[in-house]
Design an enzyme around this catalytic site. Structure first.
Site, PDB file in Angstrom:
ATOM      1  N   TRP A 167      -8.013 -12.503  55.667  1.00  0.00           N
ATOM      2  CA  TRP A 167      -8.355 -13.614  54.785  1.00  0.00           C
ATOM      3  C   TRP A 167      -9.844 -13.888  55.004  1.00  0.00           C
ATOM      4  O   TRP A 167     -10.238 -14.312  56.096  1.00  0.00           O
ATOM      5  CB  TRP A 167      -7.567 -14.877  55.141  1.00  0.00           C
ATOM      6  CG  TRP A 167      -6.088 -14.807  54.885  1.00  0.00           C
ATOM      7  CD1 TRP A 167      -5.332 -13.707  54.642  1.00  0.00           C
ATOM      8  CD2 TRP A 167      -5.184 -15.925  54.886  1.00  0.00           C
ATOM      9  NE1 TRP A 167      -4.017 -14.057  54.477  1.00  0.00           N
ATOM     10  CE2 TRP A 167      -3.892 -15.407  54.618  1.00  0.00           C
ATOM     11  CE3 TRP A 167      -5.328 -17.286  55.080  1.00  0.00           C
ATOM     12  CZ2 TRP A 167      -2.761 -16.223  54.547  1.00  0.00           C
ATOM     13  CZ3 TRP A 167      -4.206 -18.104  55.019  1.00  0.00           C
ATOM     14  CH2 TRP A 167      -2.943 -17.579  54.746  1.00  0.00           C
ATOM     15  N   ARG A 171     -18.579 -13.553  48.058  1.00  0.00           N
ATOM     16  CA  ARG A 171     -18.911 -14.032  46.719  1.00  0.00           C
ATOM     17  C   ARG A 171     -18.328 -13.098  45.657  1.00  0.00           C
ATOM     18  O   ARG A 171     -18.274 -11.877  45.836  1.00  0.00           O
ATOM     19  CB  ARG A 171     -20.423 -14.148  46.562  1.00  0.00           C
ATOM     20  CG  ARG A 171     -21.137 -12.810  46.464  1.00  0.00           C
ATOM     21  CD  ARG A 171     -22.619 -12.964  46.640  1.00  0.00           C
ATOM     22  NE  ARG A 171     -23.362 -11.802  46.165  1.00  0.00           N
ATOM     23  CZ  ARG A 171     -24.599 -11.507  46.538  1.00  0.00           C
ATOM     24  NH1 ARG A 171     -25.232 -12.274  47.403  1.00  0.00           N
ATOM     25  NH2 ARG A 171     -25.206 -10.447  46.031  1.00  0.00           N
ATOM     26  N   GLN A 188     -18.431  -5.824  57.215  1.00  0.00           N
ATOM     27  CA  GLN A 188     -17.627  -7.017  57.005  1.00  0.00           C
ATOM     28  C   GLN A 188     -16.175  -6.609  56.793  1.00  0.00           C
ATOM     29  O   GLN A 188     -15.875  -5.543  56.266  1.00  0.00           O
ATOM     30  CB  GLN A 188     -18.168  -7.809  55.815  1.00  0.00           C
ATOM     31  CG  GLN A 188     -19.550  -8.405  56.092  1.00  0.00           C
ATOM     32  CD  GLN A 188     -20.102  -9.194  54.925  1.00  0.00           C
ATOM     33  OE1 GLN A 188     -19.700  -8.991  53.779  1.00  0.00           O
ATOM     34  NE2 GLN A 188     -21.034 -10.097  55.203  1.00  0.00           N
ATOM     35  N   HIS A 189     -15.255  -7.489  57.198  1.00  0.00           N
ATOM     36  CA  HIS A 189     -13.852  -7.087  57.274  1.00  0.00           C
ATOM     37  C   HIS A 189     -13.251  -6.738  55.922  1.00  0.00           C
ATOM     38  O   HIS A 189     -12.463  -5.787  55.815  1.00  0.00           O
ATOM     39  CB  HIS A 189     -13.047  -8.184  57.967  1.00  0.00           C
ATOM     40  CG  HIS A 189     -13.376  -8.306  59.427  1.00  0.00           C
ATOM     41  ND1 HIS A 189     -12.941  -9.347  60.217  1.00  0.00           N
ATOM     42  CD2 HIS A 189     -14.116  -7.499  60.244  1.00  0.00           C
ATOM     43  CE1 HIS A 189     -13.379  -9.180  61.452  1.00  0.00           C
ATOM     44  NE2 HIS A 189     -14.105  -8.082  61.488  1.00  0.00           N
ATOM     45  N   GLU A 230      -6.198 -13.902  60.125  1.00  0.00           N
ATOM     46  CA  GLU A 230      -6.647 -15.299  60.042  1.00  0.00           C
ATOM     47  C   GLU A 230      -5.473 -16.265  59.909  1.00  0.00           C
ATOM     48  O   GLU A 230      -5.542 -17.389  60.416  1.00  0.00           O
ATOM     49  CB  GLU A 230      -7.610 -15.470  58.866  1.00  0.00           C
ATOM     50  CG  GLU A 230      -9.014 -14.964  59.096  1.00  0.00           C
ATOM     51  CD  GLU A 230      -9.138 -13.448  58.990  1.00  0.00           C
ATOM     52  OE1 GLU A 230     -10.219 -12.911  59.322  1.00  0.00           O
ATOM     53  OE2 GLU A 230      -8.153 -12.786  58.588  1.00  0.00           O
ATOM     54  N   GLU A 279     -28.808 -16.832  48.485  1.00  0.00           N
ATOM     55  CA  GLU A 279     -28.064 -16.682  49.728  1.00  0.00           C
ATOM     56  C   GLU A 279     -28.439 -17.736  50.767  1.00  0.00           C
ATOM     57  O   GLU A 279     -29.314 -18.576  50.547  1.00  0.00           O
ATOM     58  CB  GLU A 279     -28.286 -15.271  50.298  1.00  0.00           C
ATOM     59  CG  GLU A 279     -27.382 -14.209  49.672  1.00  0.00           C
ATOM     60  CD  GLU A 279     -25.944 -14.311  50.150  1.00  0.00           C
ATOM     61  OE1 GLU A 279     -25.654 -15.126  51.047  1.00  0.00           O
ATOM     62  OE2 GLU A 279     -25.096 -13.571  49.610  1.00  0.00           O
TER      63      GLU A 279
END
Length: 490
Positions: A167, A171, A188-189, A230, A279
């Site tokens: 989870w 963006r 990133q996961h 998560e 960002e």
């Protein structure tokens, strides 16, 4: 400790604190709602709740700054604390400690409930009815590449072998009523899970969740170790399982109290141009890239759904308050596991996740006999550098004594200005760099490599030249302080 399972109850709790500003006039989803929210961050006003969206056709609402700095000066971290089940007056060190303790607690897996009792199933849209055109999708910044419907929603995805359900927040930009695109980047996961599906040549099933328990986007926005679910961490945070319900068209489960759930699949290739998007460093981006495409195959939502929005920019917004606090918790967890005597870790909001501060107790020398300040600082830097993942992505770290509060900006600046040598007492490592980190050069950001520096700001030992504060608490005897405070209101 209590917690919220529902975004609406959380909003009511903020309202009771005077930290909600209802905006009942018509507000456009095209920049206006985001602009109001952005200004609310910058002047620290209550979180805006937009009850009338000009382009809306279904009664939807928007909620800005869901985990920003509170408008209450006596409880600056109230939105963060309430999100994870702590009292509104909780301080920075207690908040970070809570996240660290949960890391070591047994996970509490989610609990599946029947669809009849799940608020997110009040409206079910399938086939041609499942279109984003039904919603007033927000445009966040003037120079963005399109309308960004996901800035504070959680993307749920599972590895092909079912071993890991992730989870996370990333963006997502609207292409049309049936298609979206967004950043999907290893390490990133979400990027790792997508990569596993792409290597099999199969589209990745996903569910995009807006709303629900405030802990869901909070935990989705902090870096947990690879392979950790998560949902189980949130269950441990709450002390009870998160209620989830099965999706309509994909083999995933989503929070039962979500406001909106979008289901479908993500393409195996990078098929659409995404970006630019403003960002967290606080600058308008000019970069775009090719990213995978999300298809929209089903949408379920509550009646009069509430859509949270986060217009990223100059500090402090959720990517400083939440992600920064989560990274600080990772640093603190790693340092304590290494056996180093540390008090807390914090990422000061105004530094836009470019600074980390580690504070240490006054008695650290008794726990590390024979170790001087330079060696202690070097050990802290080695742990951070070798911890891997987001904990290693720290451009600058300051090591200070815990006689200052690193979340107090005036306290911190005083310490940095008076305890750091202008040239010496610093250590450097070659480290992972995120492309969004504005302090690095263009070549470093492209290569995703650059220096990570740790500064030794520790004071000398007592008797070795250490000076006392010339402050109210230290420059006057206790009887004088008591007398002053007793008659202060006079």
């Amino acid at each position: 400790m209590s917690h919220f399972t529902d975004l609406r109850d959380y909003i009511d709790a903020l309202d009771a604190l005077g930290d909600i500003r209802r905006v009942d006039r018509p507000v456009s989803a095209d920049l206006e709602a985001a602009a109001i929210t952005r200004r609310s961050y910058e002047i620290r006003s209550p979180a805006p709740l937009f009850t009338r969206i000009a382009e809306d056709r279904i009664g939807m609402r928007m909620f800005g700054a869901p985990a920003g700095v509170s408008s209450r000066p006596d409880m600056r971290l109230a939105r963060l604390a309430l999100s994870v089940g702590l009292p509104a007056e909780t301080g920075a060190a207690q908040l970070v400690d809570h996240l660290v303790r949960t890391r070591d607690a047994p996970p509490v897996p989610p609990r599946t409930v029947a669809r009849e009792g799940a608020p997110c199933k009040e409206n079910v849209l399938l086939g041609d009815d499942a279109t984003l055109d039904r919603f007033a999708v927000p445009r966040i910044h003037e120079k963005d590449g399109g309308s960004y419907l996901n800035t504070w929603g959680v993307i749920i995805a599972r590895t092909p072998d079912g071993a890991w359900v992730n989870w996370s927040i990333s963006r997502i930009m609207m292409l049309d009523g049936k298609r979206m695109t967004g950043l999907v980047m290893p390490p990133q996961h979400l990027g790792l899970v997508w990569q596993a599906w792409a290597e099999r040549g199969e589209p990745m099933p996903y569910a995009l969740v807006q709303g629900g328990a405030p802990a869901i986007p909070f935990v989705g926005g902090i870096p947990l170790p690879r392979g950790v679910d998560e949902a189980g961490y949130i269950g441990a945070l709450h002390g009870e399982p998160v209620d989830v319900v099965r999706c309509e068209t994909v083999d995933l489960e989503v929070p039962a109290h979500a406001e909106v759930v979008i289901e479908g699949h993500v393409s195996t290739g990078r098929d659409s141009l995404e970006g630019p998007f403003g960002e967290y460093a606080g600058y308008v981006s000019t970069q775009s890239s090719f990213q995978p495409v999300y298809t929209v195959e089903a949408i379920t939502h509550r009646s009069e759904p509430i859509w949270p929005i986060v217009p990223e920019g100059r500090p402090a917004d959720e990517y400083h308050t939440v992600t920064g606090t989560g990274r600080a918790a990772n640093v603190l967890h790693a340092l304590r596991r290494a056996g180093l005597p540390v008090t807390t870790a914090w990422m000061p909001f105004p530094a836009a996740m470019h600074w980390t501060v580690v504070t240490v107790p006054d008695d650290w020398r008794s726990k590390l006999p024979g170790v001087d300040t330079g060696e202690f600082t070097r050990r802290i830097g080695e742990v951070i550098h070798n911890s891997g993942g987001p904990s290693a992505m720290m451009p600058v770290t300051y090591v200070l004594d815990d006689d200052i509060d690193p979340s107090d900006e005036a306290d911190l600046l005083w310490a940095l200005g008076t305890r750091l040598h202008p040239r010496d007492r610093r250590y450097s490592w070659d480290a992972v760099v995120l492309p969004f980190m504005a302090c690095y050069g263009e070549d470093e950001r492209k290569a995703m490599r650059g220096p990570s520096v740790v500064h030794d700001g520790l004071l000398p030992a007592w008797g070795d030249g250490r000076l006392r504060h010339s402050s109210f608490a230290q420059a006057y005897p206790s009887d004088i302080r008591h007398q002053v405070l007793k008659h202060w209101d006079d």
